[in-house]
Design a protein around this motif. Structure first.
Motif, PDB file in Angstrom:
ATOM      1  N   GLN A  94       0.841  -1.191   0.000  1.00 45.77           N
ATOM      2  CA  GLN A  94       0.000   0.000   0.000  1.00 45.77           C
ATOM      3  C   GLN A  94       0.876   1.240   0.000  1.00 45.77           C
ATOM      4  O   GLN A  94       1.844   1.339   0.761  1.00 45.77           O
TER       5      GLN A  94
ATOM      6  N   SER B 269      -7.285   0.838  -6.253  1.00 46.60           N
ATOM      7  CA  SER B 269      -7.040   2.176  -5.717  1.00 46.60           C
ATOM      8  C   SER B 269      -8.292   2.752  -5.086  1.00 46.60           C
ATOM      9  O   SER B 269      -9.404   2.476  -5.538  1.00 46.60           O
TER      10      SER B 269
ATOM     11  N   GLY C 219      -3.071  -4.209   3.703  1.00 49.20           N
ATOM     12  CA  GLY C 219      -1.950  -3.347   3.411  1.00 49.20           C
ATOM     13  C   GLY C 219      -1.478  -2.689   4.702  1.00 49.20           C
ATOM     14  O   GLY C 219      -2.101  -2.843   5.759  1.00 49.20           O
TER      15      GLY C 219
ATOM     16  N   TYR D 262      -1.767  -6.365  -4.921  1.00 42.56           N
ATOM     17  CA  TYR D 262      -1.854  -7.649  -4.240  1.00 42.56           C
ATOM     18  C   TYR D 262      -1.099  -8.708  -5.037  1.00 42.56           C
ATOM     19  O   TYR D 262      -0.859  -8.560  -6.225  1.00 42.56           O
TER      20      TYR D 262
ATOM     21  N   THR E 215      -2.437   3.850   5.222  1.00 40.91           N
ATOM     22  CA  THR E 215      -2.073   5.200   4.774  1.00 40.91           C
ATOM     23  C   THR E 215      -2.684   6.190   5.739  1.00 40.91           C
ATOM     24  O   THR E 215      -3.904   6.177   5.948  1.00 40.91           O
TER      25      THR E 215
ATOM     26  N   TRP F 287     -11.974  -1.655   1.612  1.00 42.88           N
ATOM     27  CA  TRP F 287     -11.194  -0.551   2.167  1.00 42.88           C
ATOM     28  C   TRP F 287     -11.795  -0.191   3.527  1.00 42.88           C
ATOM     29  O   TRP F 287     -13.013  -0.053   3.660  1.00 42.88           O
TER      30      TRP F 287
ATOM     31  N   CYS G  66      -6.209  -0.912   2.873  1.00 43.29           N
ATOM     32  CA  CYS G  66      -6.773  -1.768   1.839  1.00 43.29           C
ATOM     33  C   CYS G  66      -6.577  -3.218   2.266  1.00 43.29           C
ATOM     34  O   CYS G  66      -5.757  -3.512   3.144  1.00 43.29           O
TER      35      CYS G  66
ATOM     36  N   ILE H  66      -5.096   6.555  -2.952  1.00 41.00           N
ATOM     37  CA  ILE H  66      -4.262   5.557  -2.264  1.00 41.00           C
ATOM     38  C   ILE H  66      -4.253   4.298  -3.127  1.00 41.00           C
ATOM     39  O   ILE H  66      -5.308   3.869  -3.612  1.00 41.00           O
ATOM     40  N   LYS H  67      -3.063   3.741  -3.301  1.00 40.16           N
ATOM     41  CA  LYS H  67      -2.924   2.617  -4.226  1.00 40.16           C
ATOM     42  C   LYS H  67      -2.449   1.352  -3.513  1.00 40.16           C
ATOM     43  O   LYS H  67      -1.613   1.424  -2.598  1.00 40.16           O
ATOM     44  N   CYS H  68      -2.971   0.225  -3.955  1.00 40.77           N
ATOM     45  CA  CYS H  68      -2.576  -1.066  -3.387  1.00 40.77           C
ATOM     46  C   CYS H  68      -2.310  -2.071  -4.507  1.00 40.77           C
ATOM     47  O   CYS H  68      -2.947  -2.012  -5.563  1.00 40.77           O
TER      48      CYS H  68
END
Lengths: 111, 112
Positions: free
Chosen positions: B6, B74, B103, B25, B106, B35, B90, B21-23
Motif C-alpha cells: 500500500q 485504488s 496493506g 496484491y 495510509t 477498504w 486496503c 491511495i494505491k494497493c
C-alpha cells in the motif's frame, strides 16, 4: 442488529501468563476472524473460524490458539505471554466471503 | 506468498483536494477488496469494497478501481474534508476464505 462485541476491552498481564479474549459476532454471522494490530506490523491475520472449525491460520506461533462455539462466539488464547504480544486484538464477523465487521478490540499490554 | 503493498504511507492534502491511495496484491486468487477507515482509538470501519468481477465502484465522494491484470486497486476520495483524516487500509480476500490480508495503511491528513 447489535454489532460485534469483544471482552474485555483492556487487559494488563505479565510475561509468562496466559490470556483469553472473547468475541461475540453479529447475530446470524457464522464466520469469525481474528487480527492482531500493532504500530510496527499493522493488521496481521491470526485465524478464522466457521461453524466451529478453524479454516485458516496466520503465521503466528502455537502459543496463539482459538476456538469457536456452537453459537458462533469465539475465543482466542495466548499462552506464555511475551512483551511483543502487546497489541490491539480485533475480531471480525461476517457471512462467508462477505463484508467483515470489526469489534472494538481488546487492548492487551504485557509487562 | 500472500502480500498487499500500500502506498503512500502518509498523505497530506488541502481540504477540497482529491486523495488517491494505491494497493497491489500478489495472490491472483483474491476476489474481494475492501477498504477500511480507522480513526484514532476506534475500530476499522468498512467504507467501500469491490469484487473481482467489477472494475469500478463509486459511493458519493469515494470510489474504488480495480485492475485485475495488473493486480492493482485504488481508493479515490474527492472533495476531501477534515473528517476524512484517518488511517486507511486496503485488503484482499482470497476466494472461499475469510482471510483478509491487509496493506500497511495510509495516514491521510486533510488540512482546512
Amino acid at each position: 442488529k447489535a454489532g460485534v462485541t469483544q471482552t474485555p476491552r483492556y487487559l494488563i498481564k505479565t510475561r509468562g501468563q496466559q490470556v483469553t479474549l472473547s468475541c461475540s459476532p453479529i447475530s446470524g454471522h457464522r464466520s469469525v476472524s481474528w487480527y492482531q494490530q500493532t504500530p510496527g506490523q499493522g493488521l496481521q491475520f491470526l485465524f478464522e473460524y466457521f461453524s466451529e472449525t478453524q479454516r485458516n491460520k496466520g503465521n503466528f506461533p502455537g502459543r496463539f490458539s482459538g476456538r469457536q462455539f456452537s453459537n458462533s462466539r469465539s475465543e482466542m488464547n495466548v499462552s506464555t505471554l511475551e512483551l511483543g504480544d502487546s497489541a490491539l486484538y480485533l475480531c471480525a464477523s461476517s457471512t462467508p466471503a462477505s463484508e467483515q465487521y470489526f469489534g472494538p478490540g481488546t487492548r492487551l499490554t504485557v509487562t | 506468498g500472500e502480500n498487499v503493498e500500500q502506498h503512500p504511507s502518509t498523505l497530506s492534502v488541502q481540504e477540497g483536494d482529491s486523495a488517491v491511495i494505491k494497493c497491489t496484491y500478489s495472490d491472483s486468487a483474491s476476489n474481494y477488496f475492501p477498504w477500511y477507515k480507522q480513526e484514532l482509538g476506534k475500530r476499522p470501519q468498512l467504507i467501500i469494497d469491490i469484487r473481482s468481477n467489477v472494475g469500478e465502484k463509486k459511493d458519493q465522494r469515494i470510489a474504488v478501481t480495480l485492475n485485475k491484470t495488473a493486480k492493482h486497486f485504488s481508493l479515490h476520495i474527492t472533495e476531501t474534508q477534515p473528517e476524512d483524516s484517518a488511517v486507511y487500509f486496503c485488503a484482499a480476500l482470497k476466494a472461499d476464505t475469510d482471510k483478509l490480508i491487509f496493506g500497511t495503511g495510509t495516514r491521510l491528513q486533510v488540512f482546512p
